[in-house]
Design an enzyme around this catalytic site. Sequence first.
Site, PDB file in Angstrom:
ATOM      1  N   ARG A 136       1.002  -1.208   0.128  1.00 57.00           N
ATOM      2  CA  ARG A 136       0.023  -0.059  -0.033  1.00 57.00           C
ATOM      3  C   ARG A 136       0.790   1.285   0.001  1.00 57.00           C
ATOM      4  NH1 ARG A 136      -3.542  -2.754   3.776  1.00 57.00           N
ATOM      5  NH2 ARG A 136      -4.756  -3.818   2.664  1.00 57.00           N
ATOM      6  N   LYS A 166       2.619  11.594 -10.968  1.00 58.77           N
ATOM      7  CA  LYS A 166       1.793  10.891 -11.446  1.00 58.77           C
ATOM      8  C   LYS A 166       2.466   9.600 -12.071  1.00 58.77           C
ATOM      9  CE  LYS A 166      -1.329  14.169 -14.093  1.00 58.77           C
ATOM     10  NZ  LYS A 166      -1.780  14.491 -15.251  1.00 58.77           N
ATOM     11  N   GLU A 198       8.529  18.637 -24.210  1.00 60.11           N
ATOM     12  CA  GLU A 198       7.793  18.848 -23.088  1.00 60.11           C
ATOM     13  C   GLU A 198       8.490  19.930 -22.268  1.00 60.11           C
ATOM     14  OE1 GLU A 198       5.407  17.283 -21.707  1.00 60.11           O
ATOM     15  OE2 GLU A 198       5.373  15.022 -22.031  1.00 60.11           O
ATOM     16  N   LYS A 208       6.984  23.172 -12.905  1.00 61.30           N
ATOM     17  CA  LYS A 208       6.138  22.086 -12.643  1.00 61.30           C
ATOM     18  C   LYS A 208       6.055  21.893 -11.201  1.00 61.30           C
ATOM     19  CE  LYS A 208       4.794  17.323 -13.585  1.00 61.30           C
ATOM     20  NZ  LYS A 208       4.745  16.095 -14.411  1.00 61.30           N
ATOM     21  N   GLU A 250      -4.775  17.344  -9.621  1.00 58.11           N
ATOM     22  CA  GLU A 250      -5.284  18.148 -10.923  1.00 58.11           C
ATOM     23  C   GLU A 250      -6.871  18.213 -10.971  1.00 58.11           C
ATOM     24  OE1 GLU A 250      -3.616  16.280 -14.778  1.00 58.11           O
ATOM     25  OE2 GLU A 250      -5.815  16.105 -15.339  1.00 58.11           O
ATOM     26  N   ARG A 309      -3.429  22.436 -12.789  1.00 57.74           N
ATOM     27  CA  ARG A 309      -2.301  21.118 -13.097  1.00 57.74           C
ATOM     28  C   ARG A 309      -2.676  20.800 -14.372  1.00 57.74           C
ATOM     29  NH1 ARG A 309       0.587  16.217 -10.134  1.00 57.74           N
ATOM     30  NH2 ARG A 309       1.706  15.524 -12.124  1.00 57.74           N
ATOM     31  N   ASN A 331      -1.256  19.340 -19.522  1.00 56.95           N
ATOM     32  CA  ASN A 331      -1.752  18.449 -20.367  1.00 56.95           C
ATOM     33  C   ASN A 331      -1.696  19.009 -21.708  1.00 56.95           C
ATOM     34  OD1 ASN A 331      -4.090  15.885 -20.350  1.00 56.95           O
ATOM     35  ND2 ASN A 331      -2.221  15.802 -19.085  1.00 56.95           N
ATOM     36  N   HIS A 360      -1.605  17.070 -24.800  1.00 55.38           N
ATOM     37  CA  HIS A 360      -1.781  15.476 -24.649  1.00 55.38           C
ATOM     38  C   HIS A 360      -2.815  14.960 -25.004  1.00 55.38           C
ATOM     39  CE1 HIS A 360       2.035  16.468 -22.430  1.00 55.38           C
ATOM     40  NE2 HIS A 360       2.201  15.338 -22.089  1.00 55.38           N
ATOM     41  N   HIS A 414      -1.886  11.904 -26.538  1.00 55.66           N
ATOM     42  CA  HIS A 414      -2.047  10.368 -26.176  1.00 55.66           C
ATOM     43  C   HIS A 414      -2.965   9.565 -27.137  1.00 55.66           C
ATOM     44  CE1 HIS A 414      -1.427  11.260 -21.614  1.00 55.66           C
ATOM     45  NE2 HIS A 414      -0.323  11.361 -22.440  1.00 55.66           N
ATOM     46  N   HIS A 455       6.435   9.450 -26.941  1.00 56.26           N
ATOM     47  CA  HIS A 455       5.522  10.380 -26.194  1.00 56.26           C
ATOM     48  C   HIS A 455       6.007  11.901 -26.674  1.00 56.26           C
ATOM     49  CE1 HIS A 455       2.919  12.055 -23.073  1.00 56.26           C
ATOM     50  NE2 HIS A 455       3.869  12.840 -22.619  1.00 56.26           N
TER      51      HIS A 455
HETATM   52  N1  LIG Z   1       4.399  11.018 -14.957  1.00 58.51           N
HETATM   53  C1  LIG Z   1       4.510  11.978 -15.584  1.00 58.51           C
HETATM   54  O1  LIG Z   1       4.263  13.448 -15.089  1.00 58.51           O
HETATM   55  C2  LIG Z   1       4.984  12.021 -17.038  1.00 58.51           C
HETATM   56  C3  LIG Z   1       5.407  13.221 -17.673  1.00 58.51           C
HETATM   57  C4  LIG Z   1       5.829  13.167 -18.823  1.00 58.51           C
HETATM   58  C5  LIG Z   1       5.888  11.795 -19.595  1.00 58.51           C
HETATM   59  N2  LIG Z   1       5.488  10.908 -19.011  1.00 58.51           N
HETATM   60  C6  LIG Z   1       5.721   9.683 -19.528  1.00 58.51           C
HETATM   61  O2  LIG Z   1       6.942   9.268 -19.731  1.00 58.51           O
HETATM   62  C7  LIG Z   1       7.148   8.327 -20.748  1.00 58.51           C
HETATM   63  C8  LIG Z   1       8.158   8.807 -21.799  1.00 58.51           C
HETATM   64  O3  LIG Z   1       9.263   9.072 -21.114  1.00 58.51           O
HETATM   65  P1  LIG Z   1      10.809   9.206 -21.892  1.00 58.51           P
HETATM   66  O4  LIG Z   1      10.629  10.145 -23.123  1.00 58.51           O
HETATM   67  O5  LIG Z   1      12.074   9.064 -20.952  1.00 58.51           O
HETATM   68  O6  LIG Z   1      10.953   7.649 -22.305  1.00 58.51           O
HETATM   69  P2  LIG Z   1      11.575   6.468 -22.016  1.00 58.51           P
HETATM   70  O7  LIG Z   1      11.634   5.950 -20.719  1.00 58.51           O
HETATM   71  O8  LIG Z   1      10.971   5.101 -23.047  1.00 58.51           O
HETATM   72  O9  LIG Z   1      13.204   6.533 -22.471  1.00 58.51           O
HETATM   73  C9  LIG Z   1      13.284   6.922 -23.878  1.00 58.51           C
HETATM   74  C10 LIG Z   1      14.529   6.003 -24.304  1.00 58.51           C
HETATM   75  O10 LIG Z   1      15.877   6.508 -23.963  1.00 58.51           O
HETATM   76  C11 LIG Z   1      16.383   5.486 -23.307  1.00 58.51           C
HETATM   77  N3  LIG Z   1      17.418   6.214 -22.219  1.00 58.51           N
HETATM   78  C12 LIG Z   1      16.848   7.041 -21.257  1.00 58.51           C
HETATM   79  N4  LIG Z   1      17.957   7.414 -20.458  1.00 58.51           N
HETATM   80  C13 LIG Z   1      18.853   7.245 -21.268  1.00 58.51           C
HETATM   81  C14 LIG Z   1      20.305   7.525 -21.144  1.00 58.51           C
HETATM   82  N5  LIG Z   1      20.645   8.232 -20.364  1.00 58.51           N
HETATM   83  N6  LIG Z   1      21.229   6.960 -21.910  1.00 58.51           N
HETATM   84  C15 LIG Z   1      20.665   6.315 -23.072  1.00 58.51           C
HETATM   85  N7  LIG Z   1      19.318   5.816 -23.258  1.00 58.51           N
HETATM   86  C16 LIG Z   1      18.711   6.253 -22.313  1.00 58.51           C
HETATM   87  C17 LIG Z   1      15.491   4.385 -22.678  1.00 58.51           C
HETATM   88  O11 LIG Z   1      16.237   3.325 -22.603  1.00 58.51           O
HETATM   89  C18 LIG Z   1      14.300   4.470 -23.896  1.00 58.51           C
HETATM   90  O12 LIG Z   1      14.943   3.485 -24.940  1.00 58.51           O
HETATM   91  C19 LIG Z   1       5.896   8.223 -21.293  1.00 58.51           C
HETATM   92  O13 LIG Z   1       5.079   6.839 -20.964  1.00 58.51           O
HETATM   93  C20 LIG Z   1       5.003   9.279 -20.728  1.00 58.51           C
HETATM   94  O14 LIG Z   1       3.522   9.002 -20.612  1.00 58.51           O
HETATM   95  C21 LIG Z   1       4.983  10.897 -17.509  1.00 58.51           C
HETATM   96  O1  LIG Z   2       2.406  16.043 -14.367  1.00 60.61           O
HETATM   97  C1  LIG Z   2       1.330  16.245 -15.160  1.00 60.61           C
HETATM   98  O2  LIG Z   2       0.094  16.588 -14.662  1.00 60.61           O
HETATM   99  C2  LIG Z   2       1.329  16.389 -16.611  1.00 60.61           C
HETATM  100  O3  LIG Z   2       0.251  16.184 -17.207  1.00 60.61           O
HETATM  101  C3  LIG Z   2       2.612  15.927 -17.509  1.00 60.61           C
HETATM  102  C4  LIG Z   2       2.284  15.217 -18.823  1.00 60.61           C
HETATM  103  O4  LIG Z   2       3.666  15.735 -19.505  1.00 60.61           O
HETATM  104  C5  LIG Z   2       2.424  13.799 -18.625  1.00 60.61           C
HETATM  105  O5  LIG Z   2       2.684  13.133 -19.880  1.00 60.61           O
HETATM  106  C6  LIG Z   2       1.227  13.172 -17.856  1.00 60.61           C
HETATM  107  O6  LIG Z   2       1.519  11.666 -17.538  1.00 60.61           O
HETATM  108  C7  LIG Z   2      -0.028  13.106 -18.465  1.00 60.61           C
HETATM  109  O7  LIG Z   2      -0.982  12.895 -17.743  1.00 60.61           O
HETATM  110  P1  LIG Z   2      -2.326  12.159 -17.766  1.00 60.61           P
HETATM  111  O8  LIG Z   2      -3.191  12.517 -16.682  1.00 60.61           O
HETATM  112  O9  LIG Z   2      -2.878  12.869 -18.960  1.00 60.61           O
HETATM  113  O10 LIG Z   2      -2.019  10.916 -18.258  1.00 60.61           O
HETATM  114 ZN   LIG Z   3       3.846  14.570 -21.238  1.00 68.29          ZN
END
Ligand SMILES: NC(=O)c1ccc[n+]([C@@H]2O[C@H](COP(=O)([O-])OP(=O)(O)OC[C@H]3O[C@@H](n4cnc5c(N)ncnc54)[C@H](O)[C@@H]3O)[C@@H](O)[C@H]2O)c1
Ligand SMILES: O=C(O)C(=O)C[C@@H](O)[C@H](O)[C@H](O)COP(=O)(O)O
Ligand SMILES: [Zn+2]
Length: 374
Positions: free
Chosen positions: A127, A149, A191, A232, A242, A246, A250, A253, A257, A272
């Site tokens: 949990r 998130k 981003e 952020k 959100e 917040r 998006n 997105h 998405h 992404h």
């Molecule tokens: N939680 C949030 O607030 C939030 C915000 C934005 C995006 N996201 C999510 O993040 C994801 C995208 O993240 P991303 O663009 O980092 O993609 P990713 O995690 O797939 O990384 C991109 C690629 O780069 C490689 N990589 C990462 N760091 C490296 C390094 N230092 N050296 C060499 N290779 C490296 C990885 O292995 C992968 O192949 C999506 O799923 C998106 O929905 C979440």
């Molecule tokens: O942190 C947030 O809030 C964002 O919306 C950041 C976005 O860049 C990110 O891709 C996030 O995961 C999108 O959120 P979602 O709620 O649409 O899934």
């Molecule tokens: Zn994003």
Amino acid sequence: MTTAEPHETIRVGLEERAYDILIGANLLERAGEEIAARMPGARAAIVTDENVAAIHLKALEAGLAKAGIQSTAVVVPAGEQSKSFSVLQTVVDAILAARLERRDVVIALGGGVVGDLSGFAAGIIRRGMDFVQVPTSLLAQVDSSVGGKTGINTAHGKNLVGVFHQPKLVLADTSVLDTLPEREFRAGYAETVKYGLIDRPDFFEWLEANWREVFAGGPARARAIAVACQSKAEVVARDERETGDRALLNLGHTFGHALEATTGYDSARLVHGEGVAIGMALAHRFSARLNLASPDDAVRVEAHLTQVGLPTKLSDIPGELPDAEQLLAYITQDKKVSRGALTFILTRGIGQSFIAKDVPSSEVLTFLRDSLAR
Ligand SMILES: NC(=O)c1ccc[n+]([C@@H]2O[C@H](COP(=O)([O-])OP(=O)(O)OC[C@H]3O[C@@H](n4cnc5c(N)ncnc54)[C@H](O)[C@@H]3O)[C@@H](O)[C@H]2O)c1
Ligand SMILES: O=C(O)C(=O)C[C@@H](O)[C@H](O)[C@H](O)COP(=O)(O)O
Ligand SMILES: [Zn+2]
């Protein structure tokens, strides 16, 4: 003892869930001491992907060992398809098999995929285990490692299953970006630009002038990461879950998405950040079409994204796309939908984004049809 290199600290002000984001070079070496200072006695599970493990896992393990932190590594396949129920199960099983306790720590070493996946695992195991983000992609350093998130994708849509689970610490080691592939750096840049387009027109202008330096590394890159994290952190502190502004994060997105889902989360076709780049260009064009903003702003945004090598049009995505109705079907699964009404982040100009509720789906459909024909 390690030599403390200069780094910037940004605080995410969430009262009992407040935490620091450290931004600077060679922070992997310092990870153990930073974690031990905040979570004394914790053992660690490092979740990472195959690409990052091959290059950076040893340095993090060594950094933890120096502070006496025992760690187990869990390595998942690289790419968006790892944000799935099956990989989540593998990660959860591995952490439980290592017999980690609730107050031990899950460390995400990787991009946003590893961060979202392992943060979700940390949020549900016992949990809620403690969680630390060590982002290694630009996208993760400017965005995904901050704000709590977490989640996975499903065939119905992107990030549809997950929890809010804040990290206890974010260590953004800017040196690890030197090994990031160019395409992934560009995706993270999308981003980064987003923060300028939301409400920091000066930052957008600065990026237009300094993007080459940001791509090259050095102080301009560190500055861009810090501005994004500061932006952020402020939004998340105001609206952690959100319920209000917040949603501005998006921007791009709602379209992006839907495009990721419709391309099957296939990183070869679209990652992404690329979906967000196309989505931001569409959001600006859609705003102009609704007479909310000048068409010149949409042209300017598209010009900058194109200049750095990002896609901006639906036709930039390789392979077939479905028709407008199918894209709209994904959009109607968006988490901002409320009582069936669509919410988009639209704009009145550069840095003047706003939350538009009750956007008519007929307008979206016509716009998508035209965009598919472009
Ligand atoms: N939680 C949030 O607030 C939030 C915000 C934005 C995006 N996201 C999510 O993040 C994801 C995208 O993240 P991303 O663009 O980092 O993609 P990713 O995690 O797939 O990384 C991109 C690629 O780069 C490689 N990589 C990462 N760091 C490296 C390094 N230092 N050296 C060499 N290779 C490296 C990885 O292995 C992968 O192949 C999506 O799923 C998106 O929905 C979440
Ligand atoms: O942190 C947030 O809030 C964002 O919306 C950041 C976005 O860049 C990110 O891709 C996030 O995961 C999108 O959120 P979602 O709620 O649409 O899934
Ligand atoms: Zn994003």
